[in-house]
Design a protein around this motif. Sequence first.
Motif, PDB file in Angstrom:
ATOM      1  N   VAL A 172      -8.040   5.199  19.174  1.00 64.10           N
ATOM      2  CA  VAL A 172      -8.789   5.275  18.153  1.00 64.10           C
ATOM      3  C   VAL A 172      -7.829   5.520  16.933  1.00 64.10           C
ATOM      4  O   VAL A 172      -6.982   6.337  17.048  1.00 64.10           O
ATOM      5  CB  VAL A 172      -9.738   6.461  18.032  1.00 64.10           C
ATOM      6  N   LEU A 173      -7.938   4.477  15.785  1.00 63.57           N
ATOM      7  CA  LEU A 173      -7.223   4.729  14.569  1.00 63.57           C
ATOM      8  C   LEU A 173      -7.937   5.699  13.745  1.00 63.57           C
ATOM      9  O   LEU A 173      -8.890   5.280  13.385  1.00 63.57           O
ATOM     10  CB  LEU A 173      -6.764   3.408  14.307  1.00 63.57           C
ATOM     11  N   LEU A 174      -7.237   6.660  13.168  1.00 68.73           N
ATOM     12  CA  LEU A 174      -7.955   7.555  12.303  1.00 68.73           C
ATOM     13  C   LEU A 174      -7.326   7.425  10.886  1.00 68.73           C
ATOM     14  O   LEU A 174      -6.138   7.571  10.726  1.00 68.73           O
ATOM     15  CB  LEU A 174      -7.816   9.070  12.761  1.00 68.73           C
ATOM     16  N   MET A 175      -8.063   7.126   9.794  1.00 70.70           N
ATOM     17  CA  MET A 175      -7.612   7.063   8.445  1.00 70.70           C
ATOM     18  C   MET A 175      -8.490   7.957   7.597  1.00 70.70           C
ATOM     19  O   MET A 175      -9.507   7.983   7.626  1.00 70.70           O
ATOM     20  CB  MET A 175      -7.943   5.616   8.066  1.00 70.70           C
ATOM     21  N   ASP A 176      -7.587   8.821   6.902  1.00 74.92           N
ATOM     22  CA  ASP A 176      -8.243   9.733   6.254  1.00 74.92           C
ATOM     23  C   ASP A 176      -7.959   9.398   4.452  1.00 74.92           C
ATOM     24  O   ASP A 176      -6.664   9.567   4.220  1.00 74.92           O
ATOM     25  CB  ASP A 176      -7.318  11.125   6.265  1.00 74.92           C
ATOM     26  N   GLU A 177      -8.862   8.655   4.065  1.00 76.43           N
ATOM     27  CA  GLU A 177      -8.890   8.300   2.585  1.00 76.43           C
ATOM     28  C   GLU A 177      -7.758   7.428   2.203  1.00 76.43           C
ATOM     29  O   GLU A 177      -6.847   7.917   1.291  1.00 76.43           O
ATOM     30  CB  GLU A 177      -9.034   9.523   1.760  1.00 76.43           C
ATOM     31  N   PRO A 178      -7.139   6.681   3.232  1.00 79.14           N
ATOM     32  CA  PRO A 178      -5.860   6.012   3.024  1.00 79.14           C
ATOM     33  C   PRO A 178      -5.477   5.414   1.821  1.00 79.14           C
ATOM     34  O   PRO A 178      -4.380   5.120   1.392  1.00 79.14           O
ATOM     35  CB  PRO A 178      -5.737   5.041   4.397  1.00 79.14           C
ATOM     36  N   PHE A 179      -6.758   4.756   1.242  1.00 78.34           N
ATOM     37  CA  PHE A 179      -6.387   3.752  -0.099  1.00 78.34           C
ATOM     38  C   PHE A 179      -6.909   4.549  -1.261  1.00 78.34           C
ATOM     39  O   PHE A 179      -6.766   4.361  -2.514  1.00 78.34           O
ATOM     40  CB  PHE A 179      -7.169   2.844   0.059  1.00 78.34           C
ATOM     41  N   ALA A 180      -7.051   6.041  -0.959  1.00 79.53           N
ATOM     42  CA  ALA A 180      -7.792   7.053  -2.520  1.00 79.53           C
ATOM     43  C   ALA A 180      -6.840   6.893  -3.494  1.00 79.53           C
ATOM     44  O   ALA A 180      -6.823   7.052  -4.937  1.00 79.53           O
ATOM     45  CB  ALA A 180      -8.067   8.098  -1.955  1.00 79.53           C
ATOM     46  N   ALA A 181      -5.412   6.928  -3.269  1.00 81.07           N
ATOM     47  CA  ALA A 181      -4.288   7.067  -4.305  1.00 81.07           C
ATOM     48  C   ALA A 181      -3.853   5.924  -4.780  1.00 81.07           C
ATOM     49  O   ALA A 181      -2.952   5.870  -5.634  1.00 81.07           O
ATOM     50  CB  ALA A 181      -3.243   7.920  -3.605  1.00 81.07           C
ATOM     51  N   LEU A 182      -4.508   4.650  -4.510  1.00 85.04           N
ATOM     52  CA  LEU A 182      -3.894   3.410  -4.991  1.00 85.04           C
ATOM     53  C   LEU A 182      -4.792   3.228  -6.147  1.00 85.04           C
ATOM     54  O   LEU A 182      -5.926   3.220  -6.410  1.00 85.04           O
ATOM     55  CB  LEU A 182      -4.084   2.308  -3.772  1.00 85.04           C
ATOM     56  N   ASP A 183      -4.234   2.124  -6.957  1.00 82.10           N
ATOM     57  CA  ASP A 183      -4.994   1.358  -8.011  1.00 82.10           C
ATOM     58  C   ASP A 183      -6.140   0.599  -7.514  1.00 82.10           C
ATOM     59  O   ASP A 183      -6.046   0.078  -6.111  1.00 82.10           O
ATOM     60  CB  ASP A 183      -4.243   0.634  -9.019  1.00 82.10           C
ATOM     61  N   ALA A 184      -7.074   0.351  -8.350  1.00 80.31           N
ATOM     62  CA  ALA A 184      -8.406  -0.300  -7.860  1.00 80.31           C
ATOM     63  C   ALA A 184      -8.148  -1.631  -7.397  1.00 80.31           C
ATOM     64  O   ALA A 184      -8.599  -2.095  -6.213  1.00 80.31           O
ATOM     65  CB  ALA A 184      -9.120  -0.731  -9.018  1.00 80.31           C
ATOM     66  N   LEU A 185      -7.172  -2.588  -7.872  1.00 78.71           N
ATOM     67  CA  LEU A 185      -6.636  -3.916  -7.270  1.00 78.71           C
ATOM     68  C   LEU A 185      -6.182  -3.964  -5.991  1.00 78.71           C
ATOM     69  O   LEU A 185      -6.393  -4.570  -5.166  1.00 78.71           O
ATOM     70  CB  LEU A 185      -6.083  -4.565  -8.409  1.00 78.71           C
ATOM     71  N   THR A 186      -5.216  -2.917  -5.941  1.00 76.60           N
ATOM     72  CA  THR A 186      -4.297  -2.669  -4.594  1.00 76.60           C
ATOM     73  C   THR A 186      -5.344  -2.021  -3.523  1.00 76.60           C
ATOM     74  O   THR A 186      -5.156  -2.556  -2.397  1.00 76.60           O
ATOM     75  CB  THR A 186      -3.239  -1.838  -4.715  1.00 76.60           C
TER      76      THR A 186
END
Length: 279
Positions: free
Chosen positions: A172-186
């Motif tokens: 199982v790959l676990l991802m904890d809000e992995p993109f939350a700190a990125l800008d909207a386009l990224t």
Amino acid sequence: MAEGNSAHLRVVASHEPLLQVDGVSLEYRTAQRVVRATHRVSFDVHATDRFVLLGPSGCGKSTLLKAVAGFVPPAEGEIRLDGQRVQKPGPDRIVVFQEFDQLPPWKTVRQNVMFPLRQARGMSKAEANDVALHFLDKVGLAAFADAYPHTLSGGMKQRVAIARALAMRPKVLLMDEPFAALDALTRRRMQEELLALWDDAAFTLLFVTHSIEEALVVGSRILLLSPHPGRVRAELNSHQFTLASQGSAEFQTAAHRIHRMLFDEPATVEDASSRIVHA
């Protein structure tokens, strides 16, 4: 459940789930008292599911992910992976966090991906190198294999973290809000790349977010958790949505409905912990 007349029930598959979370309550201590983060949460994740834990900040979803990873013991209930009780961290569950400082800065990108392969999987240097380059190519970073983390953008660092996790071939790959700190386009680009990687390898994903739109796009199934302490509000199918669905009437209707299900008072939202419905 609110709007239950429009819900379509689906029978849960009879084969054994890969991951089972059974009546799990999680607690943590402060200086003054013991705080309950989640209350008797139950759900099953089957192989190749893209399963999303969705809820407002403070509902315990990240703590729940850490419990699945083996970092936080349940105060009540049990977590099982392949039928075995989860009691400690292991290489069969790899976590990608939202922070960009997950990569040791003194190691190159290639070395960051190779390190757990050699330490946890016991691969030779040559084998680990081949695997690392394979997965760096999958995330479009083969040309940066010998770069150091401080030279990479936030999105690139997350790609390295994802490559390192997938290279371990976890159950199982676990991802904890992995993109939350990125800008909207990224963030959108990373969502696209994650889904493309899943299309290619069909891994099992447990993904935490507080964004309804991201949950609908990334997930094939979504567990809704109430505000603190987190309790199961509902479980929904969302496999019909893609990034191209955003902006459509169906997508917006589903997003508004989920918002009401999350934040309506319990008296107006039927407990749906034993049901799966379409978003």
